[in-house]
Design a protein around this motif. Structure first.
Motif, mmCIF file in Angstrom:
data_model
loop_
_atom_site.group_PDB
_atom_site.id
_atom_site.type_symbol
_atom_site.label_atom_id
_atom_site.label_comp_id
_atom_site.label_asym_id
_atom_site.label_seq_id
_atom_site.Cartn_x
_atom_site.Cartn_y
_atom_site.Cartn_z
ATOM 1 N N ALA A 128 60.447 59.991 55.535
ATOM 2 C CA ALA A 128 60.553 61.734 54.733
ATOM 3 C C ALA A 128 60.516 62.115 55.850
ATOM 4 C CB ALA A 128 58.785 61.385 53.941
ATOM 5 N N CYS A 129 60.161 62.956 56.681
ATOM 6 C CA CYS A 129 60.538 63.480 57.791
ATOM 7 C C CYS A 129 61.627 63.756 58.340
ATOM 8 C CB CYS A 129 59.629 64.185 59.185
ATOM 9 S SG CYS A 129 57.886 63.595 58.588
ATOM 10 N N CYS A 130 62.305 62.568 58.871
ATOM 11 C CA CYS A 130 63.547 61.809 59.179
ATOM 12 C C CYS A 130 64.854 62.263 58.613
ATOM 13 C CB CYS A 130 63.687 59.940 59.542
ATOM 14 S SG CYS A 130 62.775 59.433 60.861
ATOM 15 N N ALA A 131 64.425 61.805 56.699
ATOM 16 C CA ALA A 131 64.798 62.338 55.917
ATOM 17 C C ALA A 131 65.273 63.244 55.841
ATOM 18 C CB ALA A 131 64.460 61.904 54.390
ATOM 19 N N ILE A 132 64.284 64.366 55.534
ATOM 20 C CA ILE A 132 64.103 65.864 55.823
ATOM 21 C C ILE A 132 64.967 66.384 56.794
ATOM 22 C CG2 ILE A 132 62.753 67.709 56.083
ATOM 23 C CD1 ILE A 132 60.377 66.688 54.462
ATOM 24 N N GLY A 133 64.980 66.197 58.040
ATOM 25 C CA GLY A 133 65.791 66.320 59.168
ATOM 26 C C GLY A 133 67.401 65.182 58.705
ATOM 27 N N GLY A 134 67.564 65.253 58.251
ATOM 28 C CA GLY A 134 69.287 64.535 57.883
ATOM 29 C C GLY A 134 69.693 65.244 56.869
ATOM 30 N N LEU A 135 68.652 66.098 56.156
ATOM 31 C CA LEU A 135 68.922 67.210 54.894
ATOM 32 C C LEU A 135 69.434 68.381 55.809
ATOM 33 C CD1 LEU A 135 67.227 66.007 51.265
ATOM 34 C CD2 LEU A 135 69.361 65.919 52.150
ATOM 35 N N GLN A 136 68.851 69.079 56.623
ATOM 36 C CA GLN A 136 68.503 69.723 57.378
ATOM 37 C C GLN A 136 69.928 70.394 57.627
ATOM 38 O OE1 GLN A 136 65.243 72.327 58.711
ATOM 39 N NE2 GLN A 136 66.196 72.381 60.403
ATOM 40 N N VAL A 137 70.141 69.020 58.442
ATOM 41 C CA VAL A 137 71.781 68.922 59.630
ATOM 42 C C VAL A 137 72.908 68.989 58.753
ATOM 43 C CG1 VAL A 137 72.827 67.333 61.245
ATOM 44 C CG2 VAL A 137 70.532 68.370 61.241
#
Length: 417
Positions: A128-137
């Motif tokens: 979930a946190c990796c996905a959040i990082g990708g979305l943020q970028v």
């Protein structure tokens, strides 16, 4: 904000030249804005929900101090790691398809972590946190692609929806956890991710969303690692993220340690996030009107966060709503940090590289915060040392805010590190 200027000037934030978008039907524009808003809404819920339900999760699963520290540090570590992976994925698959990929990973991660056991909780949180990082970028690129000349307005919308998602998860999760258990408190946030995927899949398949390949970067590029100003911005970004993510993960727990009930602590934490949303909108609009205000807001938001922490440390029950509001303004420091990146950079390539540097190294630094707060709380048995540590980091943030605010805004190596 009545208009946005494309060219750089002394008084207006330099917004990169935007290619005139293709003529798209109204349904596509409405769908794109709705999809952007939903994707941004999901960019924090998975993190704040864990912080709001952390005491119940720890009691039910018997998590050790190490496991709790890892669980709260994961968002920063994963965001920092994912920052390096997003550019090649975006070049290969396109922005919209990349968003769909990360939303799918976010959906899978949130489903996995509510199944059974602490190891699946950690594994699901990593996804979930990796996905959040990708979305943020990706969100800034999405705003630029679908916004055209209205990129700044969509950027403000996405920042507001990120805060709205964080506030909603912080307020609702404790209530659901009390009634139905922590798995329901975390699992409910699968629904908005599924709704976002429902909008993004047709958007990514639509022919009107396909964009031309980005221009090839020049062979020679100056290293931003040699620029002192780039490091000032990176350290400010990292320290404000340390403060914000520490509060997102631990504010409900810290407030409950001062005697507040679970619901009251969740409401105060949500109130802080609501204040941060409003402050972010005001600050973003102000920074886009004049670059001279960026440094001022970096300093003011840092001071506000410091005063909120000081209030919690010396008189937590005297004015809890005031401390929550001050912390909310402090969390809005992300707005001038993001505005400072295009203000200092020249051209799209340098803006992207500076953003990657600030987020990548910055979130590595920010990972120290949640883990340290949890460790100090467990070792000392009180929240005083945790609040004192956050206050110390806030003072460091103020130093780098003052350094980054000095004019002229330039990354040229007049001073290098």
């Amino acid at each position: 904000m009545s208009s946005f200027t494309v060219s750089a000037s002394e008084q207006t934030l330099p917004i990169p030249t935007v290619v005139k978008p293709l003529v798209r039907p109204i349904w596509w524009q409405v769908l794109a804005v709705a999809a952007l808003a939903l994707a941004a809404f999901n960019a924090r819920t998975a993190v704040t929900a864990v912080g709001a339900a952390l005491p119940e999760i720890r009691t039910t699963l018997g998590l050790s101090t190490t496991a709790v520290a890892l669980l709260t540090a994961l968002p920063c570590l994963c965001i920092a790691a994912t920052t390096l992976l997003v550019p090649p994925l975006r070049r290969r698959s396109g922005t919209q398809t990349s968003v769909v990929v990360f939303l799918g990973i976010l959906l899978a991660g949130q489903a996995v972590r509510i199944t059974h056991g602490q190891w699946l909780l950690l594994a699901g949180t990593i996804l979930a946190c990796c996905a959040i990082g990708g979305l943020q970028v990706l969100l800034p690129a999405v705003c630029r692609q679908i916004g055209g000349l209205h990129t700044a307005a969509l950027t403000t919308l996405s920042a507001s929806m990120i805060g709205a998602g964080a506030a909603t998860a912080t307020a609702i999760t404790p209530w659901l956890t009390t009634i139905r258990g922590w798995r329901t408190g975390l699992g409910i946030w699968i629904l908005p991710v599924a709704a976002a995927l429902f909008l993004w899949i047709p958007l990514s398949l639509a022919r009107t969303t396909r964009a031309a390949s980005p221009p090839r970067a020049p062979r020679w590029r100056r290293s931003l690692l040699r620029s002192a100003r780039a490091w000032y911005l990176t350290l400010f970004m990292g320290l404000q993220s340390l403060q914000a993510l520490s509060l997102l993960s631990w504010q409900p727990v810290l407030l409950r340690a001062t005697g507040a009930s679970a619901v009251h602590a969740g409401a105060l934490s949500a109130g802080s996030l609501v204040v941060s949303i409003v402050a972010s909108v005001v600050i973003t609009a102000s920074c886009y009107r004049s670059t001279t205000r960026i440094g001022m807001w970096m300093v003011l938001t840092t001071c506000s966060g410091g005063l909120g922490l000081l209030g919690l440390l010396i008189a937590a029950t005297a004015a809890p709503f005031l401390w929550a509001a001050l912390l909310g303004v402090g969390m809005a420091a992300l707005a001038p940090a993001l505005a400072a990146i295009p203000a200092h950079a020249t051209g799209d390539d340098e803006t992207t590289r500076l953003s990657a540097m600030a987020q990548g190294y910055g979130y590595l630094l920010a990972a120290v915060g949640p883990a340290l707060i949890g460790t100090l709380r467990d070792i000392t048995g009180t929240v005083d040392w945790a609040l004192a540590a956050l206050l110390f980091f806030c003072l460091l943030q103020l130093v780098f805010a003052a350094l980054a605010a000095r004019r002229p805004y330039s990354l040229d190596a007049t001073t290098t590190v």
